[in-house]
Design a protein around this motif. Structure first.
Motif, PDB file in Angstrom:
ATOM      1  N   TYR A 121       6.301  10.826  -7.223  1.00 56.24           N
ATOM      2  CA  TYR A 121       5.223   9.905  -7.579  1.00 56.24           C
ATOM      3  C   TYR A 121       4.670  10.280  -8.943  1.00 56.24           C
ATOM      4  O   TYR A 121       4.364  11.444  -9.203  1.00 56.24           O
ATOM      5  N   GLN A 122       4.531   9.281  -9.817  1.00 59.89           N
ATOM      6  CA  GLN A 122       3.890   9.466 -11.119  1.00 59.89           C
ATOM      7  C   GLN A 122       2.752   8.468 -11.234  1.00 59.89           C
ATOM      8  O   GLN A 122       2.972   7.254 -11.166  1.00 59.89           O
ATOM      9  N   GLU A 123       1.558   8.972 -11.403  1.00 62.77           N
ATOM     10  CA  GLU A 123       0.378   8.124 -11.548  1.00 62.77           C
ATOM     11  C   GLU A 123       0.382   7.464 -12.922  1.00 62.77           C
ATOM     12  O   GLU A 123       0.846   8.042 -13.906  1.00 62.77           O
ATOM     13  N   TRP A 124      -0.140   6.234 -12.998  1.00 62.18           N
ATOM     14  CA  TRP A 124      -0.276   5.562 -14.286  1.00 62.18           C
ATOM     15  C   TRP A 124      -1.189   6.388 -15.183  1.00 62.18           C
ATOM     16  O   TRP A 124      -2.142   7.004 -14.723  1.00 62.18           O
ATOM     17  N   ALA A 125      -0.922   6.365 -16.467  1.00 59.42           N
ATOM     18  CA  ALA A 125      -1.723   7.122 -17.430  1.00 59.42           C
ATOM     19  C   ALA A 125      -3.184   6.676 -17.425  1.00 59.42           C
ATOM     20  O   ALA A 125      -4.084   7.487 -17.620  1.00 59.42           O
ATOM     21  N   ASN A 126      -3.437   5.394 -17.176  1.00 55.00           N
ATOM     22  CA  ASN A 126      -4.819   4.881 -17.188  1.00 55.00           C
ATOM     23  C   ASN A 126      -5.366   4.640 -15.790  1.00 55.00           C
ATOM     24  O   ASN A 126      -6.313   3.879 -15.605  1.00 55.00           O
ATOM     25  N   SER A 127      -4.784   5.296 -14.788  1.00 58.55           N
ATOM     26  CA  SER A 127      -5.257   5.167 -13.414  1.00 58.55           C
ATOM     27  C   SER A 127      -6.708   5.621 -13.313  1.00 58.55           C
ATOM     28  O   SER A 127      -7.109   6.606 -13.922  1.00 58.55           O
ATOM     29  N   GLY A 128      -7.492   4.876 -12.558  1.00 53.50           N
ATOM     30  CA  GLY A 128      -8.907   5.181 -12.391  1.00 53.50           C
ATOM     31  C   GLY A 128      -9.801   4.422 -13.349  1.00 53.50           C
ATOM     32  O   GLY A 128     -11.004   4.312 -13.136  1.00 53.50           O
ATOM     33  N   LYS A 129      -9.226   3.880 -14.412  1.00 49.45           N
ATOM     34  CA  LYS A 129     -10.008   3.105 -15.375  1.00 49.45           C
ATOM     35  C   LYS A 129     -10.136   1.669 -14.891  1.00 49.45           C
ATOM     36  O   LYS A 129      -9.399   1.209 -14.022  1.00 49.45           O
ATOM     37  N   THR A 130     -11.057   0.950 -15.484  1.00 50.49           N
ATOM     38  CA  THR A 130     -11.292  -0.441 -15.107  1.00 50.49           C
ATOM     39  C   THR A 130     -10.841  -1.354 -16.236  1.00 50.49           C
ATOM     40  O   THR A 130     -11.107  -1.089 -17.412  1.00 50.49           O
ATOM     41  N   LEU A 131     -10.149  -2.417 -15.870  1.00 51.44           N
ATOM     42  CA  LEU A 131      -9.703  -3.417 -16.829  1.00 51.44           C
ATOM     43  C   LEU A 131      -9.977  -4.787 -16.227  1.00 51.44           C
ATOM     44  O   LEU A 131      -9.581  -5.063 -15.095  1.00 51.44           O
ATOM     45  N   ASN A 132     -10.675  -5.626 -16.969  1.00 49.99           N
ATOM     46  CA  ASN A 132     -11.042  -6.965 -16.499  1.00 49.99           C
ATOM     47  C   ASN A 132     -11.744  -6.915 -15.145  1.00 49.99           C
ATOM     48  O   ASN A 132     -11.519  -7.741 -14.278  1.00 49.99           O
ATOM     49  N   GLY A 133     -12.578  -5.901 -14.965  1.00 49.12           N
ATOM     50  CA  GLY A 133     -13.367  -5.782 -13.746  1.00 49.12           C
ATOM     51  C   GLY A 133     -12.600  -5.233 -12.550  1.00 49.12           C
ATOM     52  O   GLY A 133     -13.141  -5.151 -11.456  1.00 49.12           O
ATOM     53  N   LYS A 134     -11.360  -4.832 -12.747  1.00 51.80           N
ATOM     54  CA  LYS A 134     -10.561  -4.307 -11.641  1.00 51.80           C
ATOM     55  C   LYS A 134     -10.146  -2.878 -11.933  1.00 51.80           C
ATOM     56  O   LYS A 134      -9.709  -2.566 -13.037  1.00 51.80           O
ATOM     57  N   LYS A 135     -10.279  -2.034 -10.915  1.00 53.65           N
ATOM     58  CA  LYS A 135      -9.919  -0.629 -11.068  1.00 53.65           C
ATOM     59  C   LYS A 135      -8.398  -0.484 -10.973  1.00 53.65           C
ATOM     60  O   LYS A 135      -7.765  -1.008 -10.073  1.00 53.65           O
ATOM     61  N   ILE A 136      -7.843   0.230 -11.927  1.00 59.89           N
ATOM     62  CA  ILE A 136      -6.406   0.477 -11.955  1.00 59.89           C
ATOM     63  C   ILE A 136      -6.116   1.708 -11.104  1.00 59.89           C
ATOM     64  O   ILE A 136      -6.771   2.740 -11.239  1.00 59.89           O
ATOM     65  N   SER A 137      -5.149   1.576 -10.225  1.00 58.19           N
ATOM     66  CA  SER A 137      -4.710   2.717  -9.429  1.00 58.19           C
ATOM     67  C   SER A 137      -3.199   2.655  -9.304  1.00 58.19           C
ATOM     68  O   SER A 137      -2.545   1.817  -9.912  1.00 58.19           O
ATOM     69  N   GLY A 138      -2.648   3.538  -8.530  1.00 60.80           N
ATOM     70  CA  GLY A 138      -1.212   3.499  -8.284  1.00 60.80           C
ATOM     71  C   GLY A 138      -0.394   4.134  -9.384  1.00 60.80           C
ATOM     72  O   GLY A 138      -0.884   4.908 -10.196  1.00 60.80           O
ATOM     73  N   GLY A 139       0.892   3.792  -9.369  1.00 63.60           N
ATOM     74  CA  GLY A 139       1.841   4.351 -10.309  1.00 63.60           C
ATOM     75  C   GLY A 139       3.255   4.006  -9.890  1.00 63.60           C
ATOM     76  O   GLY A 139       3.504   2.922  -9.353  1.00 63.60           O
ATOM     77  N   LEU A 140       4.176   4.940 -10.113  1.00 63.20           N
ATOM     78  CA  LEU A 140       5.584   4.772  -9.756  1.00 63.20           C
ATOM     79  C   LEU A 140       5.944   5.747  -8.646  1.00 63.20           C
ATOM     80  O   LEU A 140       5.609   6.923  -8.716  1.00 63.20           O
ATOM     81  N   LEU A 141       6.650   5.252  -7.645  1.00 71.30           N
ATOM     82  CA  LEU A 141       7.174   6.075  -6.562  1.00 71.30           C
ATOM     83  C   LEU A 141       8.677   5.835  -6.538  1.00 71.30           C
ATOM     84  O   LEU A 141       9.111   4.690  -6.386  1.00 71.30           O
ATOM     85  N   THR A 142       9.467   6.904  -6.738  1.00 73.71           N
ATOM     86  CA  THR A 142      10.903   6.760  -6.905  1.00 73.71           C
ATOM     87  C   THR A 142      11.647   7.675  -5.943  1.00 73.71           C
ATOM     88  O   THR A 142      11.252   8.823  -5.757  1.00 73.71           O
ATOM     89  N   TRP A 143      12.728   7.153  -5.346  1.00 70.34           N
ATOM     90  CA  TRP A 143      13.562   7.960  -4.467  1.00 70.34           C
ATOM     91  C   TRP A 143      14.912   7.289  -4.269  1.00 70.34           C
ATOM     92  O   TRP A 143      15.124   6.167  -4.697  1.00 70.34           O
ATOM     93  N   ILE A 144      15.822   8.032  -3.634  1.00 65.71           N
ATOM     94  CA  ILE A 144      17.139   7.504  -3.291  1.00 65.71           C
ATOM     95  C   ILE A 144      17.278   7.587  -1.784  1.00 65.71           C
ATOM     96  O   ILE A 144      17.092   8.651  -1.181  1.00 65.71           O
ATOM     97  N   GLN A 145      17.588   6.452  -1.183  1.00 69.55           N
ATOM     98  CA  GLN A 145      17.712   6.356   0.273  1.00 69.55           C
ATOM     99  C   GLN A 145      18.970   5.563   0.596  1.00 69.55           C
ATOM    100  O   GLN A 145      19.132   4.446   0.109  1.00 69.55           O
ATOM    101  N   ASP A 146      19.861   6.141   1.398  1.00 69.79           N
ATOM    102  CA  ASP A 146      21.109   5.471   1.777  1.00 69.79           C
ATOM    103  C   ASP A 146      21.899   4.999   0.557  1.00 69.79           C
ATOM    104  O   ASP A 146      22.406   3.886   0.529  1.00 69.79           O
ATOM    105  N   GLU A 147      21.979   5.841  -0.470  1.00 72.44           N
ATOM    106  CA  GLU A 147      22.671   5.544  -1.730  1.00 72.44           C
ATOM    107  C   GLU A 147      22.108   4.324  -2.459  1.00 72.44           C
ATOM    108  O   GLU A 147      22.781   3.672  -3.248  1.00 72.44           O
ATOM    109  N   THR A 148      20.862   4.008  -2.160  1.00 68.92           N
ATOM    110  CA  THR A 148      20.145   2.954  -2.876  1.00 68.92           C
ATOM    111  C   THR A 148      19.014   3.611  -3.658  1.00 68.92           C
ATOM    112  O   THR A 148      18.201   4.345  -3.101  1.00 68.92           O
ATOM    113  N   TYR A 149      18.991   3.346  -4.965  1.00 66.09           N
ATOM    114  CA  TYR A 149      17.916   3.824  -5.829  1.00 66.09           C
ATOM    115  C   TYR A 149      16.733   2.881  -5.627  1.00 66.09           C
ATOM    116  O   TYR A 149      16.883   1.655  -5.708  1.00 66.09           O
TER     117      TYR A 149
END
Length: 170
Positions: A121-149
């Protein structure tokens, strides 16, 4: 990788939070290709979350390789108004020899055990900040499962929310 993450941030900034519930039936939008149709066209296991908010709709984007064969898919889960991307999941086939190279590439993030495989998991660089009245959260979650990226991204769900959905992907 940071440039790619920054570009994704820009694309997914307009979102709202939502609680997770069992979906009764997948609602598709924009005359999207269906999961069943995609499964017939690709040479990898298509993985789909079993638990997403029931009001979300799904649009599937596809990408072809040079030979014209379907090479990757993107599941775009939109809010009930079809205005905000809540969650994106990109999938493609990965060879066994490419697995270690890919894992090394995205191992910079927080390591999480997910469906008996390592995920990062990599959090967005601007996570926690507010843009257009909405709080930015989340990021990228990456894995390989059953030979599917699998690469999941969201600017509205928290890390825990993303992991909760990711654990239901089969």
């Amino acid at each position: 990788m940071k440039i790619f993450s920054s570009l994704l941030i820009i694309l997914y900034l307009i979102t709202v939070s939502s609680s997770i519930a069992f979906a009764k039936e997948t609602k598709y939008n924009h005359n999207s290709i269906t999961i069943a149709e995609v499964k017939e066209e690709v040479n990898f296991k298509v993985l789909v979350p079993k638990k997403v908010p029931e009001e979300w709709t799904l649009e599937i984007k596809t990408r072809n390789n040079k030979e014209g064969n379907l090479s990757s898919i993107r599941l775009n889960y939109m809010d009930e108004n079809d205005k905000s991307l809540m969650l994106g999941i990109e999938e493609k086939k990965v060879s066994k020899k490419a697995i270690s190279q890919l894992e090394e590439e995205f191992s910079e993030g927080d390591k999480i055990k997910l469906n008996d495989v390592p995920a990062y998991y990599q959090e967005w660089a601007n996570s926690g900040k507010t843009l257009n009245g909405k709080k930015i959260s989340g990021g990228l979650l990456t894995w390989i499962q059953d030979e599917t990226y699998v690469q999941m991204d969201s600017s509205s769900l928290s890390k825990d929310g993303m992991v909760e959905i990711a654990r239901t992907i089969r």
